[in-house]
Design a protein around this motif. Structure first.
Motif, PDB file in Angstrom:
ATOM      1  N   GLU A 135       0.829  -1.212   0.000  1.00  0.00           N
ATOM      2  CA  GLU A 135       0.000   0.000   0.000  1.00  0.00           C
ATOM      3  C   GLU A 135       0.861   1.259   0.000  1.00  0.00           C
ATOM      4  OE1 GLU A 135      -4.080   1.647   2.072  1.00  0.00           O
ATOM      5  OE2 GLU A 135      -2.804   0.286   3.227  1.00  0.00           O
ATOM      6  N   TRP A 136       1.981   1.234   0.724  1.00  0.00           N
ATOM      7  CA  TRP A 136       2.870   2.392   0.699  1.00  0.00           C
ATOM      8  C   TRP A 136       3.541   2.535  -0.660  1.00  0.00           C
ATOM      9  CZ3 TRP A 136       3.915   6.864   2.766  1.00  0.00           C
ATOM     10  CH2 TRP A 136       5.096   7.509   2.411  1.00  0.00           C
ATOM     11  N   ALA A 137       3.963   1.424  -1.252  1.00  0.00           N
ATOM     12  CA  ALA A 137       4.603   1.482  -2.568  1.00  0.00           C
ATOM     13  C   ALA A 137       3.650   2.056  -3.615  1.00  0.00           C
ATOM     14  CB  ALA A 137       5.071   0.088  -2.978  1.00  0.00           C
ATOM     15  N   ILE A 138       2.363   1.797  -3.453  1.00  0.00           N
ATOM     16  CA  ILE A 138       1.367   2.382  -4.353  1.00  0.00           C
ATOM     17  C   ILE A 138       1.212   3.871  -4.055  1.00  0.00           C
ATOM     18  CG2 ILE A 138      -1.088   2.373  -4.971  1.00  0.00           C
ATOM     19  CD1 ILE A 138      -1.044  -0.663  -4.382  1.00  0.00           C
ATOM     20  N   GLU A 139       1.216   4.215  -2.781  1.00  0.00           N
ATOM     21  CA  GLU A 139       1.079   5.618  -2.371  1.00  0.00           C
ATOM     22  C   GLU A 139       2.211   6.483  -2.908  1.00  0.00           C
ATOM     23  OE1 GLU A 139      -0.358   9.040  -0.267  1.00  0.00           O
ATOM     24  OE2 GLU A 139      -1.321   7.100  -0.697  1.00  0.00           O
ATOM     25  N   ASP A 140       3.453   5.977  -2.871  1.00  0.00           N
ATOM     26  CA  ASP A 140       4.579   6.816  -3.308  1.00  0.00           C
ATOM     27  C   ASP A 140       4.873   6.688  -4.802  1.00  0.00           C
ATOM     28  OD1 ASP A 140       6.070   4.488  -3.716  1.00  0.00           O
ATOM     29  OD2 ASP A 140       7.714   5.072  -2.392  1.00  0.00           O
ATOM     30  N   GLY A 141       4.076   5.869  -5.520  1.00  0.00           N
ATOM     31  CA  GLY A 141       4.185   5.792  -6.967  1.00  0.00           C
ATOM     32  C   GLY A 141       5.128   4.728  -7.488  1.00  0.00           C
ATOM     33  N   ALA A 148       0.106  -2.753 -13.730  1.00  0.00           N
ATOM     34  CA  ALA A 148       0.349  -4.196 -13.700  1.00  0.00           C
ATOM     35  C   ALA A 148       1.833  -4.524 -13.835  1.00  0.00           C
ATOM     36  CB  ALA A 148      -0.443  -4.877 -14.820  1.00  0.00           C
ATOM     37  N   GLU A 149       2.542  -3.807 -14.682  1.00  0.00           N
ATOM     38  CA  GLU A 149       3.959  -4.091 -14.911  1.00  0.00           C
ATOM     39  C   GLU A 149       4.784  -3.861 -13.644  1.00  0.00           C
ATOM     40  OE1 GLU A 149       7.671  -2.704 -17.835  1.00  0.00           O
ATOM     41  OE2 GLU A 149       5.666  -1.826 -18.077  1.00  0.00           O
ATOM     42  N   THR A 150       4.558  -2.726 -12.976  1.00  0.00           N
ATOM     43  CA  THR A 150       5.345  -2.435 -11.780  1.00  0.00           C
ATOM     44  C   THR A 150       4.927  -3.323 -10.613  1.00  0.00           C
ATOM     45  OG1 THR A 150       3.834  -0.575 -11.342  1.00  0.00           O
ATOM     46  CG2 THR A 150       5.944  -0.082 -12.410  1.00  0.00           C
TER      47      THR A 150
END
Length: 250
Positions: free
Chosen positions: A48-54, A59-61
């Protein structure tokens, strides 16, 4: 040998083996399904944090992030711990089993990752003892509680002991456990990025060879080989502890 027309109510040894294997598979399907009450859907493993900071945004990342977690982080570590726990439980080596369980609980890198591992492990073992109990499992759980106050089950060790005590073969059980972990992280990504279900399933399919390699490696490893290098995933878990808006517990 051809059938001579006689019949017997006794199962042939091959039939008995098939029935045992089939029963083990059915048990695994239940234990590792989203319906089993361990609360896996509430954890994102720091994603969730990795999504928050971009860092993870599509799907690739997400696939790249999860591949590293599997190959260099909790996927590899849990696989080695699972195999070591299984072997210790299989031969009733209490000292080795307890040492492995304590190590698995102690090496969680962050507070939330420890919560994720321990809460799911305890929930899994409670559900197993309530529904698929064996005398050996009850003895192990009671002995752990007596020795340490609270049994330090992690999800990987709890599943491994249950699998060993129910005589389910190690390799398919380990493969299923690592895939279940991967699918849960993908599910978190599908909800939080968000992604479509089809993209999530494609990621799971493409990661199958990675999971197979992890299992192959874990089966010849020892507990001394435990170690990881997924530092960004660990940092993401630390950052998640103070993230302002959260959907997940880790």
């Amino acid at each position: 040998m051809f059938d001579d027309g006689s019949r017997s109510d006794e199962p042939r040894s091959s039939d008995a083996h098939y029935q045992t294997s089939e029963l083990g598979l059915l048990n695994l399907l239940v234990w590792l399904s989203p319906a089993f009450p361990v609360g896996a859907f509430t954890y994102s493993h720091g994603l969730e944090w990795a999504i928050e900071d971009g860092t993870v945004r599509d799907a690739e990342t997400l696939e790249s992030w999860l591949e590293d977690v599997l190959a260099h982080g909790a996927g590899r570590t849990d696989a080695i711990v699972f195999a070591a726990t299984y072997h210790a439980a299989e031969v009733d080596d209490e000292a080795e089993l307890f040492d492995t369980l304590e190590l698995a609980a102690a090496m969680q890198p962050t507070r939330e990752r420890r919560l994720e591992a321990i809460a799911q492990g305890r929930a899994f073992m409670k559900a197993i003892l309530d529904t698929w109990p064996t005398s050996e499992l009850e003895i192990i759980d009671a002995a752990l509680a007596q020795r340490l106050g609270v049994a330090p089950w992690t999800y990987a060790t709890a599943v491994a002991v249950a699998v060993a005590q129910h005589r389910i073969p190690l390799r398919p059980a380990l493969s299923a456990m690592i895939q279940a972990f991967a699918m849960n992280v993908v599910s978190a990504g599908v909800r939080a990025i968000p992604l479509g279900q089809t993209d999530g399933l494609r990621i799971v399919r493409r990661l199958s060879p990675v999971i197979q390699e992890i299992v192959d490696s874990a089966l010849i490893a020892t507990i001394d080989d435990v170690g990881g290098a997924a530092f960004r995933a660990d940092i993401a878990s630390m950052k998640h502890e103070t993230q302002y808006t959260r959907l997940f517990r880790s």
